[in-house]
Design a protein around this motif. Sequence first.
Motif, PDB file in Angstrom:
ATOM      1  N   GLU A  57       1.899   0.454   0.248  1.00 37.38           N
ATOM      2  CA  GLU A  57       2.895   1.345  -0.314  1.00 37.38           C
ATOM      3  C   GLU A  57       4.198   1.539   0.219  1.00 37.38           C
ATOM      4  O   GLU A  57       5.213   1.603  -0.370  1.00 37.38           O
ATOM      5  CB  GLU A  57       2.160   2.869  -0.050  1.00 37.38           C
ATOM      6  N   ALA A  58       4.203   1.165   1.594  1.00 32.72           N
ATOM      7  CA  ALA A  58       5.626   1.218   2.408  1.00 32.72           C
ATOM      8  C   ALA A  58       6.437  -0.204   1.657  1.00 32.72           C
ATOM      9  O   ALA A  58       7.617  -0.007   1.635  1.00 32.72           O
ATOM     10  CB  ALA A  58       5.400   1.074   3.706  1.00 32.72           C
ATOM     11  N   VAL A  59       5.601  -1.356   1.513  1.00 33.48           N
ATOM     12  CA  VAL A  59       6.535  -2.135   1.037  1.00 33.48           C
ATOM     13  C   VAL A  59       6.837  -2.069  -0.442  1.00 33.48           C
ATOM     14  O   VAL A  59       8.125  -2.252  -0.847  1.00 33.48           O
ATOM     15  CB  VAL A  59       5.697  -3.411   1.308  1.00 33.48           C
ATOM     16  N   THR A  60       6.199  -1.489  -1.291  1.00 34.91           N
ATOM     17  CA  THR A  60       6.587  -1.085  -2.581  1.00 34.91           C
ATOM     18  C   THR A  60       7.822  -0.001  -2.458  1.00 34.91           C
ATOM     19  O   THR A  60       8.730  -0.251  -3.448  1.00 34.91           O
ATOM     20  CB  THR A  60       5.382  -0.247  -3.341  1.00 34.91           C
ATOM     21  N   LYS A  61       7.522   0.868  -1.663  1.00 36.25           N
ATOM     22  CA  LYS A  61       8.609   1.851  -1.608  1.00 36.25           C
ATOM     23  C   LYS A  61      10.030   1.129  -1.243  1.00 36.25           C
ATOM     24  O   LYS A  61      11.248   1.533  -1.645  1.00 36.25           O
ATOM     25  CB  LYS A  61       8.338   2.987  -0.819  1.00 36.25           C
ATOM     26  N   THR A 109       3.908  -9.451  -8.631  1.00 40.05           N
ATOM     27  CA  THR A 109       3.254  -8.740  -7.551  1.00 40.05           C
ATOM     28  C   THR A 109       3.596  -7.353  -7.475  1.00 40.05           C
ATOM     29  O   THR A 109       2.645  -6.379  -7.262  1.00 40.05           O
ATOM     30  CB  THR A 109       3.373  -9.447  -6.152  1.00 40.05           C
ATOM     31  N   TYR A 110       4.943  -6.773  -7.433  1.00 40.46           N
ATOM     32  CA  TYR A 110       5.242  -5.584  -7.366  1.00 40.46           C
ATOM     33  C   TYR A 110       4.787  -4.720  -8.650  1.00 40.46           C
ATOM     34  O   TYR A 110       4.594  -3.501  -8.392  1.00 40.46           O
ATOM     35  CB  TYR A 110       6.758  -5.351  -7.416  1.00 40.46           C
ATOM     36  N   GLN A 111       4.564  -5.334  -9.917  1.00 38.28           N
ATOM     37  CA  GLN A 111       4.132  -4.583 -10.958  1.00 38.28           C
ATOM     38  C   GLN A 111       2.513  -4.396 -10.688  1.00 38.28           C
ATOM     39  O   GLN A 111       2.291  -3.167 -10.960  1.00 38.28           O
ATOM     40  CB  GLN A 111       4.053  -5.735 -12.378  1.00 38.28           C
ATOM     41  N   VAL A 112       1.963  -4.935 -10.016  1.00 36.10           N
ATOM     42  CA  VAL A 112       0.675  -4.540  -9.428  1.00 36.10           C
ATOM     43  C   VAL A 112       0.746  -3.475  -8.537  1.00 36.10           C
ATOM     44  O   VAL A 112       0.021  -2.432  -8.404  1.00 36.10           O
ATOM     45  CB  VAL A 112      -0.441  -5.843  -8.867  1.00 36.10           C
ATOM     46  N   ASN A 117       0.610   2.305  -6.603  1.00 34.25           N
ATOM     47  CA  ASN A 117       1.020   3.415  -5.601  1.00 34.25           C
ATOM     48  C   ASN A 117       2.108   4.467  -6.449  1.00 34.25           C
ATOM     49  O   ASN A 117       3.370   4.497  -6.292  1.00 34.25           O
ATOM     50  CB  ASN A 117       2.111   2.479  -4.747  1.00 34.25           C
ATOM     51  N   GLY A 118       1.134   5.015  -7.278  1.00 35.14           N
ATOM     52  CA  GLY A 118       2.021   6.123  -8.170  1.00 35.14           C
ATOM     53  C   GLY A 118       2.828   7.129  -7.571  1.00 35.14           C
ATOM     54  O   GLY A 118       3.910   7.391  -7.979  1.00 35.14           O
ATOM     55  N   GLU A 119       2.513   7.408  -6.240  1.00 35.29           N
ATOM     56  CA  GLU A 119       3.544   8.367  -5.595  1.00 35.29           C
ATOM     57  C   GLU A 119       4.864   7.918  -5.327  1.00 35.29           C
ATOM     58  O   GLU A 119       5.897   8.567  -5.367  1.00 35.29           O
ATOM     59  CB  GLU A 119       2.844   8.811  -4.264  1.00 35.29           C
ATOM     60  N   ALA A 120       4.723   6.614  -4.926  1.00 37.84           N
ATOM     61  CA  ALA A 120       6.222   5.851  -4.457  1.00 37.84           C
ATOM     62  C   ALA A 120       6.846   5.665  -5.790  1.00 37.84           C
ATOM     63  O   ALA A 120       8.020   5.972  -5.752  1.00 37.84           O
ATOM     64  CB  ALA A 120       5.936   4.337  -3.828  1.00 37.84           C
ATOM     65  N   VAL A 121       6.501   5.453  -6.728  1.00 36.82           N
ATOM     66  CA  VAL A 121       6.904   5.154  -8.091  1.00 36.82           C
ATOM     67  C   VAL A 121       7.530   6.635  -8.605  1.00 36.82           C
ATOM     68  O   VAL A 121       8.568   6.573  -9.219  1.00 36.82           O
ATOM     69  CB  VAL A 121       5.877   4.766  -9.068  1.00 36.82           C
ATOM     70  N   SER A 122       6.652   7.720  -8.584  1.00 38.45           N
ATOM     71  CA  SER A 122       7.130   8.970  -8.838  1.00 38.45           C
ATOM     72  C   SER A 122       8.475   9.304  -8.235  1.00 38.45           C
ATOM     73  O   SER A 122       9.247   9.893  -8.924  1.00 38.45           O
ATOM     74  CB  SER A 122       6.038  10.029  -8.726  1.00 38.45           C
ATOM     75  N   ALA A 123       8.442   9.203  -6.968  1.00 43.28           N
ATOM     76  CA  ALA A 123       9.393   9.398  -6.084  1.00 43.28           C
ATOM     77  C   ALA A 123      10.967   8.529  -6.370  1.00 43.28           C
ATOM     78  O   ALA A 123      11.835   9.098  -6.707  1.00 43.28           O
ATOM     79  CB  ALA A 123       9.230   9.310  -4.634  1.00 43.28           C
ATOM     80  N   HIS A 124      10.580   7.262  -6.708  1.00 42.79           N
ATOM     81  CA  HIS A 124      11.442   6.504  -7.297  1.00 42.79           C
ATOM     82  C   HIS A 124      12.176   6.638  -8.798  1.00 42.79           C
ATOM     83  O   HIS A 124      13.476   7.281  -8.646  1.00 42.79           O
ATOM     84  CB  HIS A 124      10.943   5.196  -7.436  1.00 42.79           C
ATOM     85  N   LEU A 125      11.187   7.135  -9.644  1.00 40.81           N
ATOM     86  CA  LEU A 125      11.716   7.671 -10.932  1.00 40.81           C
ATOM     87  C   LEU A 125      12.507   9.069 -10.834  1.00 40.81           C
ATOM     88  O   LEU A 125      13.417   9.100 -11.319  1.00 40.81           O
ATOM     89  CB  LEU A 125      10.424   7.846 -11.943  1.00 40.81           C
ATOM     90  N   ALA A 126      12.125   9.777  -9.743  1.00 45.52           N
ATOM     91  CA  ALA A 126      12.716  11.227  -9.632  1.00 45.52           C
ATOM     92  C   ALA A 126      14.151  11.061  -9.065  1.00 45.52           C
ATOM     93  O   ALA A 126      15.099  11.550  -9.350  1.00 45.52           O
ATOM     94  CB  ALA A 126      11.835  11.988  -8.696  1.00 45.52           C
ATOM     95  N   ASP A 127      14.163   9.936  -7.957  1.00 50.27           N
ATOM     96  CA  ASP A 127      15.449   9.494  -7.488  1.00 50.27           C
ATOM     97  C   ASP A 127      16.534   9.100  -8.489  1.00 50.27           C
ATOM     98  O   ASP A 127      17.830   9.349  -8.567  1.00 50.27           O
ATOM     99  CB  ASP A 127      15.533   8.756  -6.347  1.00 50.27           C
TER     100      ASP A 127
END
Length: 195
Positions: A57-61, A109-112, A117-127
Motif C-alpha cells: 500500500e505504501a509503495v502504491t501511495k 504491476t501498479y494496475q494490480v 489498495n482501494g484506500e490509497a486510490v480513493s485518497a489519490h482521486l480525492a486529491d
Amino acid sequence: MAPTSETLTAERILEATEEVLRRHGPAKATVVDVARVLGVSHGSVYRHFRTKAVLREAVTKRWLDRTTAALSGVVTEDADPETRLRDWLAALFAAKRRKAGDDPELFATYQVLTVENGEAVSAHLADLTGQLARIIEDGVDADVFTAPDPEATARAVFHATGRFHDPGYAAAWQRHDIQTEFEAVVDLLVRGLRG
C-alpha cells in the motif's frame, strides 16, 4: 547477506520494493526479495512496514503521490483558470501516458496494486478532484466559469476525461489520434464551464 552501510529508511525500502516489483511482478515479489536487495534481514523491513500488505500500500501511495505532486504546481501557477484547467488536464494525461509507455512492466504491476489498495486510490482521486475543484472555484471567482458546485463540477470533469487518465484505457493512449480526441473533449468541457 552483505551488511549495508546506509541507514535503512522507509524511502529506501520503497525504492527497493519498486525495483523488486518491476523485476518479479506483484504475484512473485516478496519481502524477502526486498530485504535481499537492501542487504538486510526481512525483519528489518518489517520494522518499517509491519506487513507485506502495508508495504504494498505504501509503495502504491508513493507512486500515486508522484502524479499528485506534479499536478499541484499547475494548480498554483500564475495563469488564468481556463489555461490552468487545460494545463492540468494535459499534465495528467501526459503523466499517465509516460508511466504506461516508459515502464510498461511497472505500470502493469501498479494496475494490480491499485486494485488491492482501494484506500490509497480513493485518497489519490480525492486529491486530484480537490485540485480540479480549486481551479474551477478560481474560475467561478474570476467570473470565467459557471459552476454552482465546484466540487461536483470537478468530479464531473474528472469522470468526463477518464479515458485520458484511467489506466484501464492505457492501450488507447498510443493511438495516433488520441491527442486530437483529448483536445476535443477538453474544448467541449471548457465551453460548458463558460456557461
